[in-house]
Design a protein around this motif. Sequence first.
Motif, PDB file in Angstrom:
ATOM      1  N   LYS A 177       4.732   5.329   2.296  1.00 27.78           N
ATOM      2  CA  LYS A 177       5.065   6.733   2.615  1.00 27.78           C
ATOM      3  C   LYS A 177       5.572   6.839   4.048  1.00 27.78           C
ATOM      4  O   LYS A 177       6.579   7.466   4.340  1.00 27.78           O
ATOM      5  CB  LYS A 177       3.791   7.579   2.427  1.00 27.78           C
ATOM      6  CG  LYS A 177       3.904   8.587   1.301  1.00 27.78           C
ATOM      7  CD  LYS A 177       2.757   9.561   1.351  1.00 27.78           C
ATOM      8  CE  LYS A 177       2.042   9.538   0.013  1.00 27.78           C
ATOM      9  NZ  LYS A 177       0.732  10.174   0.067  1.00 27.78           N
ATOM     10  N   LYS A 178       4.827   6.122   4.955  1.00 23.86           N
ATOM     11  CA  LYS A 178       5.193   6.181   6.377  1.00 23.86           C
ATOM     12  C   LYS A 178       6.548   5.507   6.643  1.00 23.86           C
ATOM     13  O   LYS A 178       7.304   5.947   7.509  1.00 23.86           O
ATOM     14  CB  LYS A 178       4.110   5.514   7.226  1.00 23.86           C
ATOM     15  CG  LYS A 178       2.860   6.387   7.310  1.00 23.86           C
ATOM     16  CD  LYS A 178       1.831   5.779   8.237  1.00 23.86           C
ATOM     17  CE  LYS A 178       0.566   6.599   8.106  1.00 23.86           C
ATOM     18  NZ  LYS A 178      -0.638   5.784   8.134  1.00 23.86           N
ATOM     19  N   VAL A 179       6.842   4.505   5.862  1.00 18.97           N
ATOM     20  CA  VAL A 179       8.118   3.800   6.038  1.00 18.97           C
ATOM     21  C   VAL A 179       9.283   4.705   5.700  1.00 18.97           C
ATOM     22  O   VAL A 179      10.328   4.705   6.386  1.00 18.97           O
ATOM     23  CB  VAL A 179       8.142   2.514   5.163  1.00 18.97           C
ATOM     24  CG1 VAL A 179       9.534   1.875   5.165  1.00 18.97           C
ATOM     25  CG2 VAL A 179       7.098   1.522   5.616  1.00 18.97           C
ATOM     26  N   ILE A 180       9.118   5.495   4.629  1.00 21.62           N
ATOM     27  CA  ILE A 180      10.271   6.315   4.182  1.00 21.62           C
ATOM     28  C   ILE A 180      10.296   7.721   4.803  1.00 21.62           C
ATOM     29  O   ILE A 180      11.214   8.494   4.567  1.00 21.62           O
ATOM     30  CB  ILE A 180      10.344   6.399   2.627  1.00 21.62           C
ATOM     31  CG1 ILE A 180       9.040   6.911   2.030  1.00 21.62           C
ATOM     32  CG2 ILE A 180      10.688   5.062   2.024  1.00 21.62           C
ATOM     33  CD1 ILE A 180       9.068   7.111   0.529  1.00 21.62           C
ATOM     34  N   GLU A 181       9.239   8.082   5.591  1.00 22.93           N
ATOM     35  CA  GLU A 181       9.201   9.404   6.231  1.00 22.93           C
ATOM     36  C   GLU A 181      10.354   9.577   7.211  1.00 22.93           C
ATOM     37  O   GLU A 181      10.739   8.637   7.910  1.00 22.93           O
ATOM     38  CB  GLU A 181       7.882   9.515   6.991  1.00 22.93           C
ATOM     39  CG  GLU A 181       6.862  10.350   6.220  1.00 22.93           C
ATOM     40  CD  GLU A 181       5.461  10.256   6.853  1.00 22.93           C
ATOM     41  OE1 GLU A 181       4.492  10.589   6.162  1.00 22.93           O
ATOM     42  OE2 GLU A 181       5.357   9.808   8.003  1.00 22.93           O
ATOM     43  N   ASP A 184       0.844  -1.198   0.000  1.00 19.13           N
ATOM     44  CA  ASP A 184       0.000   0.000   0.000  1.00 19.13           C
ATOM     45  C   ASP A 184       0.885   1.256   0.000  1.00 19.13           C
ATOM     46  O   ASP A 184       1.844   1.371   0.782  1.00 19.13           O
ATOM     47  CB  ASP A 184      -0.874  -0.057   1.262  1.00 19.13           C
ATOM     48  CG  ASP A 184      -1.976   0.965   1.212  1.00 19.13           C
ATOM     49  OD1 ASP A 184      -3.108   0.571   0.927  1.00 19.13           O
ATOM     50  OD2 ASP A 184      -1.671   2.164   1.437  1.00 19.13           O
ATOM     51  N   GLU A 185       0.564   2.207  -0.899  1.00 16.03           N
ATOM     52  CA  GLU A 185       1.379   3.435  -1.038  1.00 16.03           C
ATOM     53  C   GLU A 185       1.438   4.215   0.273  1.00 16.03           C
ATOM     54  O   GLU A 185       2.464   4.803   0.619  1.00 16.03           O
ATOM     55  CB  GLU A 185       0.803   4.315  -2.154  1.00 16.03           C
ATOM     56  CG  GLU A 185       1.088   3.812  -3.563  1.00 16.03           C
ATOM     57  CD  GLU A 185       2.590   3.669  -3.876  1.00 16.03           C
ATOM     58  OE1 GLU A 185       3.387   4.526  -3.447  1.00 16.03           O
ATOM     59  OE2 GLU A 185       2.962   2.665  -4.530  1.00 16.03           O
ATOM     60  N   GLU A 186       0.297   4.254   1.027  1.00 18.68           N
ATOM     61  CA  GLU A 186       0.237   5.002   2.295  1.00 18.68           C
ATOM     62  C   GLU A 186       1.219   4.406   3.313  1.00 18.68           C
ATOM     63  O   GLU A 186       1.924   5.116   4.014  1.00 18.68           O
ATOM     64  CB  GLU A 186      -1.198   4.953   2.870  1.00 18.68           C
ATOM     65  CG  GLU A 186      -2.196   5.788   2.086  1.00 18.68           C
ATOM     66  CD  GLU A 186      -1.732   7.224   1.889  1.00 18.68           C
ATOM     67  OE1 GLU A 186      -1.345   7.867   2.906  1.00 18.68           O
ATOM     68  OE2 GLU A 186      -1.713   7.712   0.732  1.00 18.68           O
ATOM     69  N   VAL A 187       1.255   3.056   3.362  1.00 17.99           N
ATOM     70  CA  VAL A 187       2.190   2.358   4.278  1.00 17.99           C
ATOM     71  C   VAL A 187       3.620   2.708   3.882  1.00 17.99           C
ATOM     72  O   VAL A 187       4.457   3.060   4.715  1.00 17.99           O
ATOM     73  CB  VAL A 187       1.970   0.832   4.220  1.00 17.99           C
ATOM     74  CG1 VAL A 187       2.996   0.107   5.063  1.00 17.99           C
ATOM     75  CG2 VAL A 187       0.555   0.469   4.652  1.00 17.99           C
TER      76      VAL A 187
END
Length: 276
Positions: free
Chosen positions: A272-276, A267-270
Amino acid sequence: MKNTVMTFKEAKNKGEKLTMLTAYDYSTAKFIDEAGINSILVGDSLGNVMLGYEDTVSVTMEDMIHHGAAVARGAKNALVVIDMPFMSYQTSVYDAMVNAGRLMKEGRANAVKLEGGIEVCPQIKAITDAGIPVCAHLGMTPQSINAFGGFKVQCKTEEAAKKLIEDAKAVEEAGAFAVVLECVPAKLAEIITKTVNIPTIGIGAGNGCDGQVLVYQDMLGMFSDFTPKFVKKFATVGEVMKEAFAEYIKEVSDGTFPGKEHEYKIDEEVLKKVIE
Ligand code: KIV
């Protein structure tokens, strides 16, 4: 329907040919079984074709149990026959019974096979009396390679041919449910087939036998170290494998494998949070 020793008996009575191939692993056993074979032999030829030995002498009980159990898991309908390896039965009737029992209990065999004639009849009788079907093996018996001085056609002299006929009668009398005839002149194998009431399974013994067996790597063109005269290559699987391996190496090297269709998504949202 599960093939049993009764299938062998009935086939001989009806004059129907029996089919047998070797296998040494679960996946191959499944393919062969699904093709409709009567019997799968877990041959000690696994020493040559699976383990790379130059003969079958080094094959152990543990090898046979390990490969036999894998084949038994894949063979739903075929009668599974497991070879007794060199020195697992020649030493005594007691050893033969203990080791045949292990191939049944741990290897989940439906029957065992052993090499030799009159000299191993006490073993054949004791094993069959214990409720374990035995397939005999005469002619070129690979475990005796050192005594034969190489892989050669057997029983070409009058004396040896007569001894082969006597051996075939003796193993039948001792209780064997079938007999493999390996590298025997075709006309002699035909005489034996007419003489005994148990099925003869030929390998290099001509078309007059009640059935045939081949090593599956030989008939699929997967074993190039040595190809006996009696082998027919029904396919060139070894070549197909080499081509596929070369294609894999090429595609990994040039980056075309794996493609998008082989990827798992996140999932793209997941992400995003991983690379934040
Ligand atoms: O071990 C084996 O594969 C065999 C066949 C050649 C009959 O005994």
